[in-house]
Enzyme design. Structure first.
Site, PDB file in Angstrom:
ATOM      1  N   GLY A  20      -7.964  -1.766  -5.905  1.00 32.54           N
ATOM      2  CA  GLY A  20      -7.761  -2.302  -4.559  1.00 32.54           C
ATOM      3  C   GLY A  20      -8.687  -1.611  -3.571  1.00 32.54           C
ATOM      4  N   LEU A  21      -8.698  -2.129  -2.369  1.00 33.90           N
ATOM      5  CA  LEU A  21      -9.542  -1.591  -1.311  1.00 33.90           C
ATOM      6  C   LEU A  21      -9.201  -0.133  -0.993  1.00 33.90           C
ATOM      7  CD1 LEU A  21      -9.376  -4.520   1.292  1.00 33.90           C
ATOM      8  CD2 LEU A  21     -11.336  -3.935  -0.165  1.00 33.90           C
ATOM      9  N   GLY A  23      -7.732   2.616   1.038  1.00 30.14           N
ATOM     10  CA  GLY A  23      -6.611   2.592   1.974  1.00 30.14           C
ATOM     11  C   GLY A  23      -5.524   1.595   1.620  1.00 30.14           C
ATOM     12  N   ALA A  24      -5.682   0.886   0.508  1.00 24.85           N
ATOM     13  CA  ALA A  24      -4.660  -0.109   0.130  1.00 24.85           C
ATOM     14  C   ALA A  24      -3.371   0.568  -0.339  1.00 24.85           C
ATOM     15  CB  ALA A  24      -5.203  -1.042  -0.952  1.00 24.85           C
ATOM     16  N   SER A  94     -12.562   0.237  -8.216  1.00 23.37           N
ATOM     17  CA  SER A  94     -12.996  -0.632  -9.337  1.00 23.37           C
ATOM     18  C   SER A  94     -13.188  -2.073  -8.863  1.00 23.37           C
ATOM     19  CB  SER A  94     -12.024  -0.546 -10.523  1.00 23.37           C
ATOM     20  OG  SER A  94     -10.688  -0.336 -10.177  1.00 23.37           O
TER      21      SER A  94
HETATM   22  N1  LIG Z   1     -19.418   2.857   0.201  1.00 25.70           N
HETATM   23  C1  LIG Z   1     -18.148   3.145  -0.145  1.00 25.70           C
HETATM   24  N2  LIG Z   1     -17.324   2.160  -0.580  1.00 25.70           N
HETATM   25  C2  LIG Z   1     -16.059   2.465  -0.932  1.00 25.70           C
HETATM   26  N3  LIG Z   1     -15.523   3.715  -0.901  1.00 25.70           N
HETATM   27  C3  LIG Z   1     -16.317   4.724  -0.473  1.00 25.70           C
HETATM   28  C4  LIG Z   1     -17.652   4.492  -0.082  1.00 25.70           C
HETATM   29  N4  LIG Z   1     -18.193   5.675   0.309  1.00 25.70           N
HETATM   30  C5  LIG Z   1     -17.249   6.609   0.158  1.00 25.70           C
HETATM   31  N5  LIG Z   1     -16.113   6.055  -0.320  1.00 25.70           N
HETATM   32  C6  LIG Z   1     -14.912   6.827  -0.698  1.00 25.70           C
HETATM   33  O1  LIG Z   1     -14.915   6.848  -2.116  1.00 25.70           O
HETATM   34  C7  LIG Z   1     -13.671   6.400  -2.626  1.00 25.70           C
HETATM   35  C8  LIG Z   1     -13.856   5.309  -3.669  1.00 25.70           C
HETATM   36  O2  LIG Z   1     -14.277   5.860  -4.854  1.00 25.70           O
HETATM   37  P1  LIG Z   1     -13.981   5.100  -6.213  1.00 25.70           P
HETATM   38  O3  LIG Z   1     -14.486   5.986  -7.288  1.00 25.70           O
HETATM   39  O4  LIG Z   1     -12.554   4.705  -6.279  1.00 25.70           O
HETATM   40  O5  LIG Z   1     -14.893   3.805  -6.091  1.00 25.70           O
HETATM   41  S1  LIG Z   1     -15.389   2.835  -7.258  1.00 25.70           S
HETATM   42  O6  LIG Z   1     -14.203   2.493  -8.063  1.00 25.70           O
HETATM   43  O7  LIG Z   1     -16.382   3.541  -8.055  1.00 25.70           O
HETATM   44  O8  LIG Z   1     -15.957   1.655  -6.582  1.00 25.70           O
HETATM   45  C9  LIG Z   1     -12.881   5.826  -1.494  1.00 25.70           C
HETATM   46  O9  LIG Z   1     -11.621   6.423  -1.646  1.00 25.70           O
HETATM   47  P2  LIG Z   1     -10.231   5.641  -1.585  1.00 25.70           P
HETATM   48  O10 LIG Z   1      -9.990   5.489  -0.116  1.00 25.70           O
HETATM   49  O11 LIG Z   1      -9.270   6.566  -2.237  1.00 25.70           O
HETATM   50  O12 LIG Z   1     -10.326   4.324  -2.314  1.00 25.70           O
HETATM   51  C10 LIG Z   1     -13.610   6.275  -0.231  1.00 25.70           C
HETATM   52  O13 LIG Z   1     -12.915   7.351   0.346  1.00 25.70           O
HETATM   53  N1  LIG Z   2       3.846   0.223   0.442  1.00 28.02           N
HETATM   54  C1  LIG Z   2       2.887   1.141   0.500  1.00 28.02           C
HETATM   55  N2  LIG Z   2       2.305   1.565  -0.649  1.00 28.02           N
HETATM   56  C2  LIG Z   2       1.304   2.488  -0.593  1.00 28.02           C
HETATM   57  N3  LIG Z   2       0.825   3.048   0.536  1.00 28.02           N
HETATM   58  C3  LIG Z   2       1.377   2.652   1.711  1.00 28.02           C
HETATM   59  C4  LIG Z   2       2.424   1.682   1.731  1.00 28.02           C
HETATM   60  N4  LIG Z   2       2.781   1.461   3.020  1.00 28.02           N
HETATM   61  C5  LIG Z   2       1.995   2.276   3.767  1.00 28.02           C
HETATM   62  N5  LIG Z   2       1.151   2.994   2.985  1.00 28.02           N
HETATM   63  C6  LIG Z   2       0.180   3.985   3.508  1.00 28.02           C
HETATM   64  O1  LIG Z   2      -1.143   3.490   3.277  1.00 28.02           O
HETATM   65  C7  LIG Z   2      -2.036   4.577   3.048  1.00 28.02           C
HETATM   66  C8  LIG Z   2      -2.722   4.362   1.713  1.00 28.02           C
HETATM   67  O2  LIG Z   2      -3.649   5.400   1.485  1.00 28.02           O
HETATM   68  P1  LIG Z   2      -4.130   5.789   0.020  1.00 28.02           P
HETATM   69  O3  LIG Z   2      -2.971   5.851  -0.914  1.00 28.02           O
HETATM   70  O4  LIG Z   2      -5.001   6.992   0.131  1.00 28.02           O
HETATM   71  O5  LIG Z   2      -5.018   4.491  -0.363  1.00 28.02           O
HETATM   72  P2  LIG Z   2      -6.143   4.350  -1.483  1.00 28.02           P
HETATM   73  O6  LIG Z   2      -5.885   5.360  -2.540  1.00 28.02           O
HETATM   74  O7  LIG Z   2      -6.000   2.939  -1.982  1.00 28.02           O
HETATM   75  O8  LIG Z   2      -7.451   4.568  -0.770  1.00 28.02           O
HETATM   76  C9  LIG Z   2      -1.196   5.853   3.063  1.00 28.02           C
HETATM   77  O9  LIG Z   2      -1.288   6.438   4.338  1.00 28.02           O
HETATM   78  C10 LIG Z   2       0.214   5.326   2.793  1.00 28.02           C
HETATM   79  O10 LIG Z   2       1.211   6.157   3.347  1.00 28.02           O
END
Ligand SMILES: Nc1ncnc2c1ncn2[C@@H]1O[C@H](COP(=O)(O)OS(=O)(=O)O)[C@@H](OP(=O)(O)O)[C@H]1O
Ligand SMILES: Nc1ncnc2c1ncn2[C@@H]1O[C@H](COP(=O)(O)OP(=O)(O)O)[C@@H](O)[C@H]1O
Length: 182
Positions: A20-21, A23-24, A94
């Site tokens: 997922g995106l 922050g998802a 991913s």
């Molecule tokens: N360009 C760009 N696009 C997306 N994300 C970015 C980028 N640059 C840095 N980040 C940070 O890197 C985290 C994503 O890494 P991943 O290894 O999960 O990405 S991937 O699966 O290889 O596409 C992702 O973390 P999460 O927020 O936990 O998803 C971001 O914090």
């Molecule tokens: N139902 C939910 N499930 C997961 N996270 C949630 C939910 N509702 C709110 N959130 C908030 O969304 C944010 C997700 O961040 P994070 O887990 O780091 O996302 P990701 O790993 O996909 O980047 C957290 O601050 C979390 O507390």
């Protein structure tokens, strides 16, 4: 002499793959499930995107080629752990469907979990402040903003994290794993 090695991904452990995106809610849900499974005495390991990129995939960027390499590495390690009966939780954006499908197909017991929240919601959450920068054009190839995210077409579980709580998400995961109530 050439040794015959077993296929790296034959085994009994399960792999739960959160996609997922940014922050998802992948890390939040994976960590909560990890804690729940650990409390139940299960052998469980978490391969989180950030930790993987600091170690196993250090130096990789966010081009399609680098993301694919990252995902294939995670899949390989997940397969090795699963072979030994470990439940492996993977949390990584991913974003590419073809690579996800390719890697998941090598894992004997994998569940694909689509951690889904609309772009407006993850932008509003902006857990790491990255969307603000990405929308300002300061981070190139940012998933969902200036780089693709290809959602699973038939995920094993679809969690709308803008509509359910973390606890409800964990509950659904446990049920999908056949582990009943939290
Ligand atoms: N360009 C760009 N696009 C997306 N994300 C970015 C980028 N640059 C840095 N980040 C940070 O890197 C985290 C994503 O890494 P991943 O290894 O999960 O990405 S991937 O699966 O290889 O596409 C992702 O973390 P999460 O927020 O936990 O998803 C971001 O914090
Ligand atoms: N139902 C939910 N499930 C997961 N996270 C949630 C939910 N509702 C709110 N959130 C908030 O969304 C944010 C997700 O961040 P994070 O887990 O780091 O996302 P990701 O790993 O996909 O980047 C957290 O601050 C979390 O507390």
């Amino acid at each position: 002499m050439t040794a015959t090695l077993p296929h790296p991904t034959q085994g009994t452990g399960r792999v739960v793959w959160f996609t997922g995106l940014s922050g998802a809610g992948k890390s939040t849900l994976a960590t909560a499930l990890y804690q729940e499974l650990q409390a139940r005495g299960e052998a469980v390991e978490l391969l989180d995107g950030d930790a993987v990129r600091e170690n196993l995939s250090k130096g990789l960027g966010f081009s399609k080629a680098d993301r694919d390499t990252n995902i294939r590495r995670i899949g390989f390690v997940a397969g090795l752990l699963a072979k030994h009966g470990v439940t492996v939780l993977v949390s990584a954006i991913s974003p590419y469907r073809d690579t996800r499908n390719e890697v998941l197909a090598t894992l004997p017991a994998a569940l694909e979990v689509f951690v889904d929240a609309p772009l407006e919601v993850v932008t509003e959450r902006d857990v790491k402040g990255l969307y603000l920068k990405a929308l300002a054009g300061e981070i190139p190839h940012f998933t969902g903003v200036s780089d693709p995210y290809e959602a699973p077409l038939t995920p094993d579980l679809h969690l709308r994290t803008d509509q359910i709580s973390v606890q409800e998400g964990v509950q659904q995961l446990l049920e999908r794993l056949g582990l009943g109530e939290a």
